[in-house]
Write a protein that holds these residues in place. Structure first.
Motif, PDB file in Angstrom:
ATOM      1  N   LEU A  29       0.827  -1.206   0.000  1.00 49.41           N
ATOM      2  CA  LEU A  29       0.000   0.000   0.000  1.00 49.41           C
ATOM      3  C   LEU A  29       0.862   1.256   0.000  1.00 49.41           C
ATOM      4  CD1 LEU A  29      -2.759  -1.065   2.573  1.00 49.41           C
ATOM      5  CD2 LEU A  29      -3.130  -0.550   0.153  1.00 49.41           C
ATOM      6  N   SER A  43      -5.874   1.452  -2.956  1.00 48.46           N
ATOM      7  CA  SER A  43      -6.216   1.723  -1.565  1.00 48.46           C
ATOM      8  C   SER A  43      -7.593   2.370  -1.516  1.00 48.46           C
ATOM      9  CB  SER A  43      -5.182   2.659  -0.925  1.00 48.46           C
ATOM     10  OG  SER A  43      -5.549   2.973   0.398  1.00 48.46           O
ATOM     11  N   GLU A  84      -2.227   4.803   5.228  1.00 47.37           N
ATOM     12  CA  GLU A  84      -1.736   3.731   4.362  1.00 47.37           C
ATOM     13  C   GLU A  84      -1.532   4.192   2.920  1.00 47.37           C
ATOM     14  OE1 GLU A  84      -5.703   1.408   2.848  1.00 47.37           O
ATOM     15  OE2 GLU A  84      -4.947   0.858   4.832  1.00 47.37           O
ATOM     16  N   ALA A  85      -2.148   5.316   2.556  1.00 48.41           N
ATOM     17  CA  ALA A  85      -1.972   5.868   1.208  1.00 48.41           C
ATOM     18  C   ALA A  85      -2.249   7.363   1.251  1.00 48.41           C
ATOM     19  CB  ALA A  85      -2.905   5.182   0.221  1.00 48.41           C
TER      20      ALA A  85
END
Length: 241
Positions: free
Chosen positions: A106, A113, A157-158
């Motif tokens: 990710l 994502s 995460e993104a």
């Protein structure tokens, strides 16, 4: 020539001798019988003793064997428990590695994502060009980096800037009123999106004396909001150029 006279034994003497012989014979016979019985009894006792000794030895051997088997069973059980623990730990390790690999994919943008997150919008501050230095009111790459770094630390995460998803080797450069992200130019305002736990991300950027306060003190207009769904596609090869 003289004639020899035969001695005559009185009949009473013969009877006595006969009685003595009879008693003596009976005694001998009884003694022999007793002796035979004793021998048989001794032989039987000896045989029983030997038999018992044999069983006793077998019992001792069996006990020793049982002890060996018990120790072997205990050892096997310990090995099984150790294997079970190692198997569980291995399963947990594999699961952790899979989760870590997913997070890394990710972060580098190999997979799409999607999820909840927040948006942080940065705009140039209002100023009078004739009286003030415009650079003191313009969003620079340092401002963008502050937001991005805080979001990464908080577990995003993104992350994307104006729809351009960032990867591990992304670069950001300021060129006047615009910024360049991985070779693509974007004008202000700059909208930074981050996929992650909204509560954690919002708390992080709004922390007293944190990112928002610092940017505001630099005359940057900051707007923070929560989004129920943010979608970022996987990066293509040309996105890395």
């Amino acid at each position: 020539m003289k004639k020899t006279k035969l001695l005559k034994v009185p009949s009473r003497g013969l009877i006595t001798i006969s009685m003595v012989s009879l008693v003596l014979g009976f005694i001998l016979a009884y003694s022999y019988s007793i002796s035979s019985e004793d021998n048989e009894k001794n032989a039987s006792n000896l045989s029983n003793f030997q038999e018992q000794e044999k069983y006793r030895e077998k019992l001792v051997e069996q006990k020793e064997r049982n002890k060996e088997l018990t120790e072997e069973i205990t050892d096997k059980q310990q090995k099984i428990r150790a294997f079970e623990h190692s198997f569980v730990e291995s399963e947990e390790s594999v699961e952790e590695l899979v989760e870590e690999a997913e997070i890394l994919r990710l972060l580098i943008g190999d997979i799409p994502s999607q999820g909840k997150g927040i948006t942080v919008s940065l705009e140039d501050g209002a100023y009078n060009p004739s009286q003030e230095n415009p650079n003191d009111y313009i969003v620079h790459e340092s401002h963008v980096f502050k937001v991005i770094n805080e979001l990464k630390i908080s577990g995003a995460e993104a992350i994307s800037i104006n729809g351009q998803r960032l990867h591990a080797n992304s670069y950001i450069r300021c060129t006047g009123p615009v910024i360049v992200v991985d070779g693509k130019t974007f004008p202000a305002p700059f909208t930074i999106e981050a996929v992650g736990d909204p509560k954690v991300l919002l708390s992080s950027v709004n922390l007293g004396g944190g990112v928002v306060d610092q940017l505001t003190s630099d005359n940057i207009v900051v707007t923070v909001g929560e989004k129920d769904l943010i979608t970022m596609p996987a990066l293509r090869e040309d996105d890395y150029s």
